[in-house]
Design an enzyme around this catalytic site. Structure first.
Site, PDB file in Angstrom:
ATOM      1  N   ASN A 104       0.792  -1.218  -0.019  1.00 43.09           N
ATOM      2  CA  ASN A 104       0.101   0.009  -0.102  1.00 43.09           C
ATOM      3  C   ASN A 104       0.683   1.390   0.139  1.00 43.09           C
ATOM      4  O   ASN A 104       0.360   2.220  -0.382  1.00 43.09           O
ATOM      5  CB  ASN A 104      -0.885   0.032   1.415  1.00 43.09           C
ATOM      6  N   TYR A 148       3.253   7.941 -11.767  1.00 45.80           N
ATOM      7  CA  TYR A 148       2.398   7.160 -10.797  1.00 45.80           C
ATOM      8  C   TYR A 148       1.493   6.092 -11.658  1.00 45.80           C
ATOM      9  O   TYR A 148       1.209   4.993 -11.294  1.00 45.80           O
ATOM     10  CB  TYR A 148       1.674   8.247 -10.054  1.00 45.80           C
ATOM     11  N   LYS A 151       1.246   2.074 -11.259  1.00 42.24           N
ATOM     12  CA  LYS A 151      -0.064   1.496 -10.897  1.00 42.24           C
ATOM     13  C   LYS A 151      -0.758   0.574 -11.858  1.00 42.24           C
ATOM     14  O   LYS A 151      -1.011  -0.507 -11.383  1.00 42.24           O
ATOM     15  CB  LYS A 151      -1.176   2.564 -10.382  1.00 42.24           C
ATOM     16  N   THR A 177      -7.819  11.250   2.421  1.00 41.94           N
ATOM     17  CA  THR A 177      -6.772  11.174   3.289  1.00 41.94           C
ATOM     18  C   THR A 177      -5.678  12.097   3.219  1.00 41.94           C
ATOM     19  O   THR A 177      -5.996  12.959   2.353  1.00 41.94           O
ATOM     20  CB  THR A 177      -5.793   9.729   2.693  1.00 41.94           C
TER      21      THR A 177
END
Ligand SMILES: NC(=O)c1ccc[n+]([C@@H]2O[C@H](COP(=O)([O-])OP(=O)(O)OC[C@H]3O[C@@H](n4cnc5c(N)ncnc54)[C@H](O)[C@@H]3O)[C@@H](O)[C@H]2O)c1
Length: 248
Positions: A89, A153, A157, A187
């Site tokens: 994660n 990113y 991913k 978050t």
């Protein structure tokens, strides 16, 4: 959903989705190893789990470094623990178009967001196979949809989703391997984003709101649990319908 007597490792557990996921596993009876590069934040989460009567251990290391994973395996050997569930994660991101991204930043993002999965599985595959364990990779909607400014990113991913399928086939009944693809989840990732930016992200979803870390943790614990015993190789969007909604 019980994880009694199971050993679970969650990376990036010092905050956000990782912290809430670690707490969710602990609440179901797991012994949880919390990994983060930020030792201070990690200790706070570990102490919170312990206050609630759970079993938690802090493992402060950089998931992009093989030595950290090897140290964690030694620590577990000392504690007499072998791994049942690995949740990958932890992540970093730098939002820039590719031509403005340094090679150093590209490599750092690929290392922490993707190579860390290789390192974790390489270190713990034997234990996971022996325990008929499970892996859950936390990918992103960026694996399947392109927003400007996320080249490294998105590549990481997307690689994570391909690797999830690959490992599911590779390890078959020995290790189930699945991924979740979170959409906009409130978050620290969103710190500094304006009210208008948050409202825009919420409006991109079919449900018309941002998700919570607890909602992603629920999907992760489901995929890791026996309730998902015939589920492997999937990439489950946890995005309020963001990826299926036409944007216009
Ligand atoms: N929040 C969202 O909207 C969202 C959307 C899609 C996907 N995700 C994914 O969910 C996951 C968690 O995101 P979050 O929003 O909870 O993030 P967060 O920033 O709250 O937590 C990430 C944690 O990873 C840790 N970390 C960073 N580099 C590390 C390293 N080298 N080694 C060990 N730990 C390291 C950080 O210290 C931090 O505690 C990430 O994989 C992210 O890509 C989040």
């Amino acid at each position: 959903m019980s994880f009694n007597d199971q050993v679970v490792m969650v990376t990036g557990a010092g905050s956000g989705i990782g912290a809430v996921t670690a707490m969710a596993f602990a609440a179901e009876g797991a012994r949880v190893l919390l990994v983060d590069i930020d030792a201070g934040r990690l200790d706070q989460v570990v102490q919170e789990i312990q206050r609630q009567g759970g079993h938690a251990y802090a493992c402060a290391f950089d998931v992009g470094e093989a030595s950290g994973w090897h140290w964690a395996r030694s620590l577990m050997a000392e504690l007499g623990l072998t791994l049942d569930v690995l949740v990958n994660n932890a992540y970093v991101i730098e939002v820039k178009p590719l031509h403005e991204l340094t090679l150093e930043s590209w490599e750092r993002q690929l290392r922490i967001d993707l190579t860390a999965v290789y390192l974790g599985v390489h270190t713990f595959a034997a234990q996971l196979m022996a325990n008929r364990g499970s892996i859950v990779n936390v990918a992103s909607v960026h694996a399947v949809t392109a927003w400007p400014g996320h080249p490294a990113y998105a590549a990481a991913k997307g690689g994570m989703v391909a690797l999830t399928r690959q490992l599911a086939v590779e390890y078959g009944s020995a290790i189930r391997v699945n991924a979740v693809l979170p959409g906009p989840i409130l978050t620290a990732t969103w710190d500094g984003v304006s009210e208008a930016g948050l409202a825009q992200a919420a409006a991109q979803t079919a449900l018309g709101r941002m998700g919570s870390a607890a909602e992603v943790a629920a999907a992760i614990t489901f995929l890791a649990s026996n309730a998902a015993s015939f589920v492997t190789g999937v990439s489950l969007p946890v995005d309020g319908g963001q990826t299926i909604k036409a944007q216009g």
